[in-house]
Design an enzyme around this catalytic site. Structure first.
Site, mmCIF file in Angstrom:
data_model
loop_
_atom_site.group_PDB
_atom_site.id
_atom_site.type_symbol
_atom_site.label_atom_id
_atom_site.label_comp_id
_atom_site.label_asym_id
_atom_site.label_seq_id
_atom_site.Cartn_x
_atom_site.Cartn_y
_atom_site.Cartn_z
ATOM 1 N N CYS A 2 4.913 -15.216 10.489
ATOM 2 C CA CYS A 2 5.543 -16.088 11.471
ATOM 3 C C CYS A 2 5.473 -17.545 11.012
ATOM 4 O O CYS A 2 4.470 -17.963 10.441
ATOM 5 C CB CYS A 2 4.915 -16.000 12.846
ATOM 6 S SG CYS A 2 4.928 -14.368 13.543
ATOM 7 N N ARG A 27 7.452 -16.253 5.581
ATOM 8 C CA ARG A 27 6.342 -15.897 6.472
ATOM 9 C C ARG A 27 6.715 -14.818 7.479
ATOM 10 O O ARG A 27 5.871 -14.341 8.234
ATOM 11 C CB ARG A 27 5.864 -17.139 7.239
ATOM 12 C CG ARG A 27 5.289 -18.205 6.349
ATOM 13 C CD ARG A 27 4.862 -19.377 7.177
ATOM 14 N NE ARG A 27 3.650 -19.108 7.909
ATOM 15 C CZ ARG A 27 2.430 -19.396 7.488
ATOM 16 N NH1 ARG A 27 2.269 -20.009 6.348
ATOM 17 N NH2 ARG A 27 1.374 -19.119 8.209
ATOM 18 N N TRP A 74 7.444 -12.405 12.611
ATOM 19 C CA TRP A 74 7.080 -11.139 11.983
ATOM 20 C C TRP A 74 6.309 -10.372 13.043
ATOM 21 O O TRP A 74 5.198 -10.745 13.398
ATOM 22 C CB TRP A 74 6.225 -11.394 10.740
ATOM 23 C CG TRP A 74 6.129 -10.186 9.900
ATOM 24 C CD1 TRP A 74 5.014 -9.442 9.661
ATOM 25 C CD2 TRP A 74 7.198 -9.554 9.196
ATOM 26 N NE1 TRP A 74 5.333 -8.388 8.845
ATOM 27 C CE2 TRP A 74 6.664 -8.429 8.553
ATOM 28 C CE3 TRP A 74 8.568 -9.823 9.066
ATOM 29 C CZ2 TRP A 74 7.447 -7.568 7.785
ATOM 30 C CZ3 TRP A 74 9.332 -8.968 8.294
ATOM 31 C CH2 TRP A 74 8.769 -7.867 7.662
ATOM 32 N N ASN A 100 2.186 -18.839 16.579
ATOM 33 C CA ASN A 100 1.721 -17.981 15.482
ATOM 34 C C ASN A 100 0.308 -17.534 15.818
ATOM 35 O O ASN A 100 -0.479 -18.339 16.319
ATOM 36 C CB ASN A 100 1.649 -18.751 14.160
ATOM 37 C CG ASN A 100 3.013 -18.994 13.566
ATOM 38 O OD1 ASN A 100 4.014 -18.508 14.072
ATOM 39 N ND2 ASN A 100 3.041 -19.765 12.497
ATOM 40 N N GLY A 101 -0.007 -16.305 15.470
ATOM 41 C CA GLY A 101 -1.355 -15.797 15.746
ATOM 42 C C GLY A 101 -1.290 -14.684 16.776
ATOM 43 O O GLY A 101 -0.210 -14.194 17.115
ATOM 44 N N GLU A 449 -1.692 -3.058 -10.536
ATOM 45 C CA GLU A 449 -0.861 -4.162 -10.066
ATOM 46 C C GLU A 449 0.630 -3.838 -10.269
ATOM 47 O O GLU A 449 1.460 -4.146 -9.412
ATOM 48 C CB GLU A 449 -1.274 -5.457 -10.782
ATOM 49 C CG GLU A 449 -0.427 -6.685 -10.496
ATOM 50 C CD GLU A 449 -0.330 -7.079 -9.026
ATOM 51 O OE1 GLU A 449 -1.052 -6.533 -8.178
ATOM 52 O OE2 GLU A 449 0.525 -7.929 -8.715
ATOM 53 N N LYS A 453 3.484 -3.660 -7.349
ATOM 54 C CA LYS A 453 4.724 -4.452 -7.402
ATOM 55 C C LYS A 453 5.932 -3.557 -7.185
ATOM 56 O O LYS A 453 6.818 -3.865 -6.395
ATOM 57 C CB LYS A 453 4.894 -5.140 -8.760
ATOM 58 C CG LYS A 453 4.228 -6.448 -9.064
ATOM 59 C CD LYS A 453 4.470 -7.589 -8.164
ATOM 60 C CE LYS A 453 3.552 -7.565 -6.992
ATOM 61 N NZ LYS A 453 2.466 -8.501 -6.954
ATOM 62 N N GLU A 456 6.160 -2.036 -3.531
ATOM 63 C CA GLU A 456 6.365 -2.941 -2.387
ATOM 64 C C GLU A 456 7.790 -3.467 -2.287
ATOM 65 O O GLU A 456 8.249 -3.787 -1.197
ATOM 66 C CB GLU A 456 5.353 -4.091 -2.367
ATOM 67 C CG GLU A 456 5.532 -5.149 -3.404
ATOM 68 C CD GLU A 456 4.536 -6.294 -3.258
ATOM 69 O OE1 GLU A 456 4.354 -6.795 -2.148
ATOM 70 O OE2 GLU A 456 3.943 -6.682 -4.279
ATOM 71 N N HIS A 472 -7.936 15.176 -14.896
ATOM 72 C CA HIS A 472 -8.880 15.666 -13.869
ATOM 73 C C HIS A 472 -8.188 15.872 -12.525
ATOM 74 O O HIS A 472 -8.838 15.833 -11.487
ATOM 75 C CB HIS A 472 -10.051 14.688 -13.733
ATOM 76 C CG HIS A 472 -10.861 14.584 -14.981
ATOM 77 N ND1 HIS A 472 -11.695 15.590 -15.429
ATOM 78 C CD2 HIS A 472 -10.932 13.616 -15.933
ATOM 79 C CE1 HIS A 472 -12.259 15.242 -16.574
ATOM 80 N NE2 HIS A 472 -11.801 14.043 -16.907
ATOM 81 N N LYS A 563 4.725 -12.474 3.607
ATOM 82 C CA LYS A 563 4.000 -13.150 2.544
ATOM 83 C C LYS A 563 2.562 -13.470 2.928
ATOM 84 O O LYS A 563 1.641 -13.224 2.182
ATOM 85 C CB LYS A 563 4.762 -14.431 2.191
ATOM 86 C CG LYS A 563 4.140 -15.255 1.104
ATOM 87 C CD LYS A 563 4.534 -14.726 -0.249
ATOM 88 C CE LYS A 563 3.797 -15.380 -1.382
ATOM 89 N NZ LYS A 563 3.700 -14.486 -2.528
HETATM 90 C C1 F6R Z 1 1.599 -8.258 -3.247
HETATM 91 C C2 F6R Z 1 1.094 -9.318 -2.438
HETATM 92 C C3 F6R Z 1 -0.021 -9.031 -1.496
HETATM 93 C C4 F6R Z 1 -0.986 -10.216 -1.436
HETATM 94 C C5 F6R Z 1 -2.055 -10.003 -0.361
HETATM 95 C C6 F6R Z 1 -3.053 -11.147 -0.334
HETATM 96 O O1 F6R Z 1 2.596 -8.708 -4.106
HETATM 97 O O2 F6R Z 1 1.564 -10.418 -2.514
HETATM 98 O O3 F6R Z 1 -0.693 -7.864 -1.834
HETATM 99 O O4 F6R Z 1 -1.575 -10.367 -2.689
HETATM 100 O O5 F6R Z 1 -1.448 -9.894 0.884
HETATM 101 O O6 F6R Z 1 -2.407 -12.358 -0.127
HETATM 102 P P1 F6R Z 1 -3.121 -13.730 -0.470
HETATM 103 O O7 F6R Z 1 -3.278 -13.790 -1.943
HETATM 104 O O8 F6R Z 1 -2.221 -14.795 0.060
HETATM 105 O O9 F6R Z 1 -4.455 -13.700 0.214
#
Ligand code: F6R
Length: 568
Positions: A2, A27, A74, A100-101, A449, A453, A456, A472, A563
């Protein structure tokens, strides 16, 4: 999660609010709305969907006025719908609010104060409660109402009896105010008004603001206060060259690495903070957690126990924390609620590694190392991840009194990205039902990782597995519909990895090797083993982005994710 934006000045608020929402859309993007004061009334327009949808509505019906608040949502309470979108009001429209919150006790408050509401949102309860507060003064109403809240909030509020004033209140969720001449901007991320303001104020927990034309007043619970002004840090400038932010952000990695390496010189005193440290916890979520897994490898030479923990798990576990324990919290945004709640639990040495100055996690930790990856807006973290790994590498060099060798890394990553084109590989990925990423040691972390990527932003069900573990159990999944990326950047493990490839191909699976040797299917530039992880993730970030685009998705705004995850 948000975004809040607000404006008071002489200009038409509508365009500025929309621009602010577009900057904040990373956001959250399931609904958006604006409220503008005009002739002693507050007009609201809101819409389900992205800010683009709201813009279409505003083309038909403009909102006039110079005072406004806006929100991109969001969903946490209530479905993403026009009804649940912000701004919210009480039933008599005396109070208009963006939030927000989460107010955890909103149902109890609704019952206790017999509040009439029509949406499923906790925010409507805040507006309804403010509307019945007995105090004459609106600021006192806010101060007293917020005493009743359990949870987190950043609030921007317009009362219909003071339509030219915006009130703010903050607890845990970020809220900032910028001033440029007569124009005053409000936002949950100062970057959203950076174009207009050179400096800005940051509200702290339990602080309030009363903002009218050309005047900002700040208060704590008991009195008016003066606040220090913050300057924006210079960051490298970059052009948006591609259709999607994620494409741009991957390309910006070498610049982000260079800036972060240079800026790290400001944090060299952190070395003393490691004196007498008897154990280290590395705590984070998602991609930042993967950088912690590398962090452990970089810091292992210290010969003390190092634990890596996912923040949402850490807070429920028992730990051996004493005054000589160091907890390192890694967070691109510095706002992730799961990580923040862990900081509060740790009564020991605490160090934040973040990309956002003045974020909640940097305030909560005793020490901070700030990266300079530049603003990362695509939901999937890319350049910030690379910079997190770089910070751990630089930390290792600092603690070991070794010279860091970043120039070659920056040059090679730039050359590599300049010629990287994974369009045809991405189209092959689409032919398989199952995708796996495997590797050993550090390459296994890159595999994890890479899988995150891809899943997601392309919604392909893919997994990561240590190469040696395949036999295994997981090998049972391998058939001719399976594509496996084997990451192999460690010379001493190449022969083992080639055996793994044979195991896969004997079961009909397709195995592509990514490595720093000519025979690899995805050839990576060669660097020292310390720096390879920063290079070896690049093709998989690009591949994920390309697969997402080829599947017809917007990689910047994947479904079900936002994000900055500011709820636990
Ligand atoms: C994946 C991604 C998320 C963030 C996670 C932590 O691409 O961006 O997995 O890494 O939500 O976010 P931060 O780093 O902002 O604490």
């Amino acid at each position: 999660m948000c975004g809040i934006f607000g404006y008071i000045g002489k200009k038409d608020a509508e365009n500025l609010l929309i621009e602010g929402l577009e900057n904040l859309e990373y956001r959250g993007y399931d609904s958006a709305g604006i409220a503008i004061s005009n002739n002693n009334k507050v007009d609201i327009i809101k819409h389900a969907g992205k800010v683009e949808e709201l813009k279409k509505v505003l083309k038909e019906k403009h909102l006039l006025g110079n005072v406004g608040i806006a929100h991109t949502r969001w969903a946490t309470h209530g479905l993403p719908s026009e009804l649940n979108a912000h701004p919210h009001t009480d039933i008599l429209k005396k109070v208009t609010i963006v939030h927000n919150g989460i107010i955890e006790n909103y149902l109890e408050l609704k019952k206790e104060y017999n509040l009439k509401t029509i949406t499923q949102s906790d925010t409507e309860v805040i507006a309804s409660l403010l509307a019945i507060m007995p105090e004459k003064d609106n600021l006192e109403k806010i101060k007293n109402a917020t005493k009743l809240f359990k949870g987190t909030y950043a609030l921007a509020i317009i009362f219909s009896n003071e339509p030219n004033i915006i009130y703010l209140a903050k607890k845990e969720s970020p809220l900032m105010v910028g001033k440029s001449g007569d124009d005053i901007f409000i936002s949950s991320d100062a970057n959203a008004f950076k174009k207009y303001c050179k400096d800005f104020y940051i509200l702290k927990n339990n602080e309030f603001a009363k903002i009218k034309y050309n005047k900002i007043e700040f208060f704590n619970k008991s009195k008016k206060i003066n606040k220090k002004i913050n300057k924006f840090l210079n960051t490298f400038s970059f052009e948006n060259k591609n259709k999607y932010l994620m494409q741009d952000e991957i390309v910006q990695t070498p610049d982000a690495l260079r800036e972060t390496a240079t800026f790290f010189n400001n944090f060299k005193n952190i070395k003393n903070y490691f004196n007498n440290v008897n154990k280290i916890y590395l705590v984070a979520c998602g991609t930042a957690y993967h950088s912690c897994l590398f962090g452990k490898k970089y810091l292992e030479f210290l010969n003390i126990p190092i634990f890596t923990e996912i923040a949402s798990e850490f807070k429920y576990s028992k730990h051996l924390i004493d005054k000589n324990t160091l907890c390192i919290f890694v967070s691109q945004s510095g706002e992730t609620a799961d990580t923040l709640s862990c900081v509060k639990k740790c009564k020991c040495k605490t160090l934040a590694i973040t990309n956002v100055p003045n974020s909640s996690i940097t305030f909560a930790c005793k020490k901070t190392i700030l990266m300079k990856a530049g603003w990362e807006r695509a939901v999937a973290s890319t350049k910030a991840y690379s910079c997190q790994l770089l910070v751990f590498y630089l930390l290792k060099c600092l603690l070991k009194n070794e010279k860091a060798k970043t120039n070659t890394l920056i040059r090679k990553s730039k050359e590599y990205l300049n010629k990287l084109n994974l369009k045809s590989l991405a189209s092959k990925v689409l032919n398989y039902e199952k995708i796996m990423f495997i590797g050993r040691q550090g390459d296994y972390i890159t595999a994890k990782e890479s899988a995150l990527k891809l899943k997601e932003i392309s919604y392909i069900n893919c997994t990561a597995c240590p190469s040696g573990e395949l036999k295994h159990g997981t090998l049972a999944l391998v058939d001719d519909k399976t594509l496996i990326f084997l990451i192999s950047t460690q010379k001493n493990l190449i022969s083992k990895n080639l055996l793994t490839k044979e195991e896969i191909e004997a079961r009909g699976g397709k195995c592509l090797i990514a490595g720093d040797f000519d025979e690899a299917d995805i050839v990576l530039p060669h660097l020292s083993s310390d720096l390879m992880p920063i290079i070896s993730i690049l093709p998989f970030q690009s591949l994920a982005c390309e697969v997402s685009i080829q599947k017809g998705y917007n990689p910047d705004k994947p479904r079900n994710l936002s994000k900055s995850v500011t709820v636990e």
